[in-house]
Design a protein around this motif. Sequence first.
Motif, mmCIF file in Angstrom:
data_model
loop_
_atom_site.group_PDB
_atom_site.id
_atom_site.type_symbol
_atom_site.label_atom_id
_atom_site.label_comp_id
_atom_site.label_asym_id
_atom_site.label_seq_id
_atom_site.Cartn_x
_atom_site.Cartn_y
_atom_site.Cartn_z
ATOM 1 N N GLU B 20 74.281 34.521 46.775
ATOM 2 C CA GLU B 20 74.472 35.752 46.008
ATOM 3 C C GLU B 20 74.324 36.937 46.947
ATOM 4 O O GLU B 20 73.288 37.088 47.608
ATOM 5 C CB GLU B 20 73.477 35.886 44.859
ATOM 6 C CG GLU B 20 73.724 37.149 44.020
ATOM 7 C CD GLU B 20 72.948 37.159 42.717
ATOM 8 O OE1 GLU B 20 71.883 36.529 42.643
ATOM 9 O OE2 GLU B 20 73.427 37.803 41.759
ATOM 10 N N TRP B 35 85.389 43.310 46.228
ATOM 11 C CA TRP B 35 84.724 42.620 47.321
ATOM 12 C C TRP B 35 85.791 42.192 48.343
ATOM 13 O O TRP B 35 86.787 41.580 47.982
ATOM 14 C CB TRP B 35 83.970 41.380 46.852
ATOM 15 C CG TRP B 35 82.588 41.654 46.357
ATOM 16 C CD1 TRP B 35 82.177 41.786 45.056
ATOM 17 C CD2 TRP B 35 81.411 41.813 47.155
ATOM 18 N NE1 TRP B 35 80.822 42.027 44.997
ATOM 19 C CE2 TRP B 35 80.323 42.041 46.271
ATOM 20 C CE3 TRP B 35 81.149 41.768 48.532
ATOM 21 C CZ2 TRP B 35 79.014 42.237 46.730
ATOM 22 C CZ3 TRP B 35 79.860 41.958 48.981
ATOM 23 C CH2 TRP B 35 78.800 42.185 48.086
ATOM 24 N N ALA B 65 82.198 37.282 40.815
ATOM 25 C CA ALA B 65 81.295 38.430 40.796
ATOM 26 C C ALA B 65 81.104 38.861 39.355
ATOM 27 O O ALA B 65 82.001 38.714 38.521
ATOM 28 C CB ALA B 65 81.841 39.576 41.635
ATOM 29 N N ASN B 75 77.417 41.948 41.882
ATOM 30 C CA ASN B 75 76.987 40.953 42.863
ATOM 31 C C ASN B 75 78.001 39.828 43.002
ATOM 32 O O ASN B 75 78.596 39.360 42.028
ATOM 33 C CB ASN B 75 75.630 40.378 42.466
ATOM 34 C CG ASN B 75 74.521 41.413 42.521
ATOM 35 O OD1 ASN B 75 74.698 42.505 43.069
ATOM 36 N ND2 ASN B 75 73.379 41.074 41.943
ATOM 37 N N LEU B 76 78.145 39.392 44.218
ATOM 38 C CA LEU B 76 79.092 38.323 44.557
ATOM 39 C C LEU B 76 78.345 37.004 44.630
ATOM 40 O O LEU B 76 77.259 36.936 45.219
ATOM 41 C CB LEU B 76 79.744 38.625 45.904
ATOM 42 C CG LEU B 76 80.799 37.646 46.415
ATOM 43 C CD1 LEU B 76 82.075 37.762 45.587
ATOM 44 C CD2 LEU B 76 81.104 37.897 47.886
ATOM 45 N N CYS B 91 81.387 45.246 49.852
ATOM 46 C CA CYS B 91 81.610 45.712 48.499
ATOM 47 C C CYS B 91 82.222 47.104 48.589
ATOM 48 O O CYS B 91 81.884 47.875 49.503
ATOM 49 C CB CYS B 91 80.269 45.753 47.766
ATOM 50 S SG CYS B 91 80.348 46.253 46.046
#
Lengths: 114, 110
Positions: B20, B35, B65, B75-76, B91
Amino acid sequence: EPEVTQTPSHQVTQMGQEVILRCVPISNHLYFYWYRQILGQKVEFLVSFYNNEISEKSEIFDDQFSVERPDGSNFTLKIRSTKLEDSAMYFCASTLAGGSETQYFGPGTRLLVL
Amino acid sequence: AQSVTQPDIHITVSEGASLELRCNYSYGATPYLFWYVQSPGQGLQLLLKYFSGDTLVQGIKGFEAEFKRSQSSFNLRKPSVHWSDAAEYFCAVGLLYMRFGAGTRLTVKP
């Protein structure tokens, strides 16, 4: 798959010299951008270009910089009198319709000013 | 003012482990979030983007994400990291042009 290309991949120049970085955006795209990334820092927006005019520019893009679309395929960034702090990776990007459309980035030109 | 923060400069994970990468944004209106991944010597490749609708977006290479407006985060994630995922991840937020975060370098241990 179509892609954005940039030439040269690397360029070394002396301080005070003019450099021209070249980009060939994706052929049917209409919006073009230059970004730069100083080593170890974030990617920063320089300028956007549409319909043969600058549409947005950042505070970095001062009178030393200019952009041009000299023909139907190339998009260039000129730095008139390079400074040491211009050393960076320069990325070209293009998008079909601007706004929320995905920007496609080229591989970059690494410029080193000595 | 619009801005993006990636709190983690460098992350190391073992191959096969979950991942993450954090991203927080500041934006006046509904954000357009992206992203990108950058492998050494390469340009920026889009992994995924969020404009509206479903807050969980799927991207390429098995990445996803989640947009959380209440936390101003995007968040990825990836459930199982591969050695080839080692790269720099950025990002970005923007409409007329991109504002990028500082990036997170991902190292994958064998």
